[in-house]
Design a protein around this motif. Structure first.
Motif, PDB file in Angstrom:
ATOM      1  N   GLN A 153       0.846  -1.209   0.000  1.00 57.08           N
ATOM      2  CA  GLN A 153       0.000   0.000   0.000  1.00 57.08           C
ATOM      3  C   GLN A 153       0.879   1.256   0.000  1.00 57.08           C
ATOM      4  O   GLN A 153       0.641   2.189  -0.780  1.00 57.08           O
ATOM      5  N   PHE A 204       1.070   4.299  -3.111  1.00 57.06           N
ATOM      6  CA  PHE A 204       0.959   5.755  -2.979  1.00 57.06           C
ATOM      7  C   PHE A 204       2.224   6.440  -3.503  1.00 57.06           C
ATOM      8  O   PHE A 204       2.151   7.476  -4.160  1.00 57.06           O
ATOM      9  N   SER A 240      -6.698   7.767  -2.166  1.00 54.47           N
ATOM     10  CA  SER A 240      -6.919   7.615  -0.726  1.00 54.47           C
ATOM     11  C   SER A 240      -8.408   7.409  -0.426  1.00 54.47           C
ATOM     12  O   SER A 240      -8.781   6.554   0.388  1.00 54.47           O
ATOM     13  N   VAL A 266     -11.664  -0.638   1.629  1.00 53.54           N
ATOM     14  CA  VAL A 266     -11.556  -1.292   2.942  1.00 53.54           C
ATOM     15  C   VAL A 266     -12.924  -1.372   3.622  1.00 53.54           C
ATOM     16  O   VAL A 266     -13.255  -2.359   4.274  1.00 53.54           O
ATOM     17  N   MET A 286     -11.111   2.515  13.885  1.00 56.06           N
ATOM     18  CA  MET A 286     -10.141   3.532  13.435  1.00 56.06           C
ATOM     19  C   MET A 286     -10.042   4.663  14.458  1.00 56.06           C
ATOM     20  O   MET A 286      -8.962   5.120  14.812  1.00 56.06           O
ATOM     21  N   TYR A 327      -1.945   3.181  12.913  1.00 54.17           N
ATOM     22  CA  TYR A 327      -2.097   1.952  12.116  1.00 54.17           C
ATOM     23  C   TYR A 327      -0.984   0.966  12.443  1.00 54.17           C
ATOM     24  O   TYR A 327      -1.217  -0.244  12.593  1.00 54.17           O
ATOM     25  N   LEU A 379      -8.182  -4.385   8.992  1.00 53.99           N
ATOM     26  CA  LEU A 379      -8.838  -3.418   8.106  1.00 53.99           C
ATOM     27  C   LEU A 379      -8.727  -1.986   8.635  1.00 53.99           C
ATOM     28  O   LEU A 379      -8.515  -1.045   7.868  1.00 53.99           O
ATOM     29  N   ASP A 398      -5.327  -0.804   7.837  1.00 58.63           N
ATOM     30  CA  ASP A 398      -5.231  -0.545   6.392  1.00 58.63           C
ATOM     31  C   ASP A 398      -5.859   0.804   6.036  1.00 58.63           C
ATOM     32  O   ASP A 398      -5.297   1.589   5.263  1.00 58.63           O
ATOM     33  N   ALA A 399      -7.037   1.053   6.576  1.00 59.64           N
ATOM     34  CA  ALA A 399      -7.750   2.295   6.244  1.00 59.64           C
ATOM     35  C   ALA A 399      -7.049   3.506   6.858  1.00 59.64           C
ATOM     36  O   ALA A 399      -7.075   4.598   6.279  1.00 59.64           O
ATOM     37  N   GLN A 449      -3.844   3.793   7.156  1.00 66.86           N
ATOM     38  CA  GLN A 449      -2.723   4.113   6.259  1.00 66.86           C
ATOM     39  C   GLN A 449      -3.221   4.937   5.064  1.00 66.86           C
ATOM     40  O   GLN A 449      -2.626   5.958   4.705  1.00 66.86           O
ATOM     41  N   SER A 450      -4.334   4.518   4.462  1.00 69.10           N
ATOM     42  CA  SER A 450      -4.892   5.289   3.334  1.00 69.10           C
ATOM     43  C   SER A 450      -5.220   6.713   3.770  1.00 69.10           C
ATOM     44  O   SER A 450      -4.950   7.680   3.046  1.00 69.10           O
ATOM     45  N   LEU A 451      -5.820   6.822   4.946  1.00 72.14           N
ATOM     46  CA  LEU A 451      -6.202   8.136   5.474  1.00 72.14           C
ATOM     47  C   LEU A 451      -4.967   9.026   5.641  1.00 72.14           C
ATOM     48  O   LEU A 451      -4.995  10.222   5.311  1.00 72.14           O
ATOM     49  N   PHE A 458      -2.100   9.027   4.042  1.00 72.53           N
ATOM     50  CA  PHE A 458      -1.631   9.558   2.764  1.00 72.53           C
ATOM     51  C   PHE A 458      -2.566  10.651   2.255  1.00 72.53           C
ATOM     52  O   PHE A 458      -2.121  11.660   1.709  1.00 72.53           O
ATOM     53  N   GLY A 459      -3.849  10.447   2.423  1.00 74.41           N
ATOM     54  CA  GLY A 459      -4.805  11.458   1.981  1.00 74.41           C
ATOM     55  C   GLY A 459      -4.604  12.789   2.693  1.00 74.41           C
ATOM     56  O   GLY A 459      -4.717  13.853   2.083  1.00 74.41           O
ATOM     57  N   LEU A 478      -1.962  14.158   3.610  1.00 77.45           N
ATOM     58  CA  LEU A 478      -0.810  14.893   3.071  1.00 77.45           C
ATOM     59  C   LEU A 478      -1.137  15.671   1.798  1.00 77.45           C
ATOM     60  O   LEU A 478      -0.306  16.429   1.305  1.00 77.45           O
ATOM     61  N   THR A 479      -2.333  15.476   1.262  1.00 77.68           N
ATOM     62  CA  THR A 479      -2.711  16.240   0.068  1.00 77.68           C
ATOM     63  C   THR A 479      -3.466  17.525   0.436  1.00 77.68           C
ATOM     64  O   THR A 479      -3.831  18.295  -0.453  1.00 77.68           O
ATOM     65  N   VAL A 493       4.456  13.306   0.360  1.00 71.82           N
ATOM     66  CA  VAL A 493       3.876  11.990   0.043  1.00 71.82           C
ATOM     67  C   VAL A 493       4.980  11.008  -0.331  1.00 71.82           C
ATOM     68  O   VAL A 493       5.018   9.858   0.144  1.00 71.82           O
ATOM     69  N   SER A 520       6.068   7.721   1.836  1.00 75.92           N
ATOM     70  CA  SER A 520       6.019   6.380   1.260  1.00 75.92           C
ATOM     71  C   SER A 520       7.330   5.636   1.515  1.00 75.92           C
ATOM     72  O   SER A 520       7.335   4.451   1.879  1.00 75.92           O
TER      73      SER A 520
END
Lengths: 287, 287
Positions: free
Chosen positions: A113, A117, A139, A148, B32, B74, B107, B110-111, B113-115, B117-118, B120-121, B135, B139
């Motif tokens: 993952q 990214f 994301s 997820v 979460m 996470y 899960l 996992d979520a 980690q996605s959050l 990265f998001g 950072l935008t 980003v 990574s």
């Protein structure tokens, strides 16, 4: 279309190998590489063909294609874990936790993952604003209200007293597989700064057709072709499109969705030929 | 310094709550949120204080601070899993897989980690190029040659025939906890487009001192203070800084590292007061 799919497969495998080339040697990296072997690469194809619609070159879309496949690979490794779907076979090979261990499977998924990214920051993709839009959309698509979440709904459904109805299954699938398919199919429009609407409509129909055909294959397919265990849904007494619509009903529904997907591509004319063929391929495949 | 740490805690919790506000209600989102409660927030503090050195405001650095804490949360959830460190207590509460299930813990991690990265935008952070650099660096820091690799080395060490030597433990810790600490402490310089060298040197020393003190606390601390199980390393016959250097040797080493960390901050003068105090705090804390 199948020639182009082969071309995409070769390019994506090379991009993934390149992205993992500098990782420290050991079980973790071995497991990450193993998880990225094979697969239909439909998501990568969607990225690279949607990019082509807008005149973008493969070297621009390839890092995005590699990112969606790295992410998809991670999701399969985690989905196969004993505490999730508990699968021992994937793409015709032992799953990562069977080949190594649960810990290695969890960590390999986690690192894939992160890698996914990172791939979206590749300067080849285009302007910084474009890459950021991709990171942000990714994301959303793969996180706690996307992929997820869909997997969490799927796990919850297994222990629920009442089987899911059609609406609930559609919602689950739209999150679990639909969100990443939609990200992939709209990536070209995002990269070109164009309206994502028609491709999103294509993807919604394609994603659902794909999933319905997966349910059909779970009943009619065999393990040699699919490379994974079949007949699992029926054994688990799980509500699927087939259990809710019947085998012929599910096939009809998938065909209707594919026609809708083709219609959504009309604004793109001839250039969308491969995407049209993919939609038909998705419900004709035996794996 | 402790006032500022409290201020950072409050801001980061609000930012994390905000980032998770729109998620679908259910076990996944509950888990979460639960995983993001509490913690020392040292990484967030490093982000926000390093940003301050360069005249950046809290509202610019806050999304980055929230991202590192979501990522850290996470990593703890996954590290605590039965197939990893198998811990049942964290931050004084049952771990996520104990409270819910292994599937939900995997899960939720996992979520998160996605959050991360998001986050950072977020446009608040600054120019697109800056956000992309974050980003990309993130990574690297958290993936297959950073944090996750460190955790894989740690798991491997538990079953190795020979206990690790000092060099191997340093390498392991530099990856497992050092890489994210270094990302956090250099974030301000990255955001300001300035040399990250001095802060990286500070972070290397701080990170190692932090880990050595963790090993000391595993021997001298108690569960009421630390909020996690202690005495685990000795019971597992695991090589630690304490087993290799002795309790006093480990404490001496940590003190030397903290002096080095303070020296590295010299270019920043008075403005780095909080970062200097943090370095001392790290080896004086009892939790």
């Amino acid at each position: 279309m199948l020639d182009r799919l082969d071309e995409v497969k070769t390019q994506v495998q090379a991009a993934l190998d390149g992205a993992m080339a500098g990782l420290p040697e050991g079980e973790l990296t071995d497991a990450m590489r193993y998880a990225c072997i094979g697969g239909k690469r439909i998501r990568a194809f969607l990225v690279m063909e949607s990019a082509r619609l807008f005149g973008l070159r493969d070297r621009e879309s390839l890092p995005v294609a590699a990112a969606v496949e790295a992410l998809h690979a991670y999701s399969l490794v985690h989905d196969d874990l004993p505490s999730m779907d508990d699968d021992d076979l994937r793409r015709g090979l032992p799953t990562v936790h069977v080949r190594w261990s649960e810990a290695t499977a969890i960590l390999a998924g986690d690192a894939l993952q992160s890698l996914a990214f990172g791939l979206l920051t590749d300067a080849q993709i285009g302007a910084p604003e474009i890459r950021l839009a991709l990171v942000s959309g990714f994301s959303e698509a793969v996180g706690g209200r996307g992929m997820v979440w869909g997997q969490a709904l799927d796990i919850a459904a297994e222990t629920a007293v009442e089987p899911l109805d059609l609406m609930a299954i559609k919602r689950l699938q739209q999150a679990k597989t639909g969100a990443l398919i939609q990200f992939s199919a709209t990536a070209g429009a995002v990269m070109a700064g164009q309206d994502t609407g028609p491709l999103a409509e294509y993807a919604r129909n394609l994603g659902l057709a794909f999933q319905i055909h997966d349910d059909v294959l779970d009943v009619t397919g065999n393990e040699a072709d699919t490379g994974k265990r079949t007949g699992k849904d029926g054994a688990a007494n799980k509500a699927t499109f087939v259990s809710l619509l019947g085998l012929e009903g599910a096939r009809d529904k998938a065909r209707t969705l594919v026609r809708n997907a083709e219609t959504a591509l009309e604004p793109y004319g001839e250039g969308a030929g491969n995407l049209r063929q993919l939609a038909r391929f998705v419900i004709e495949r035996d794996a």
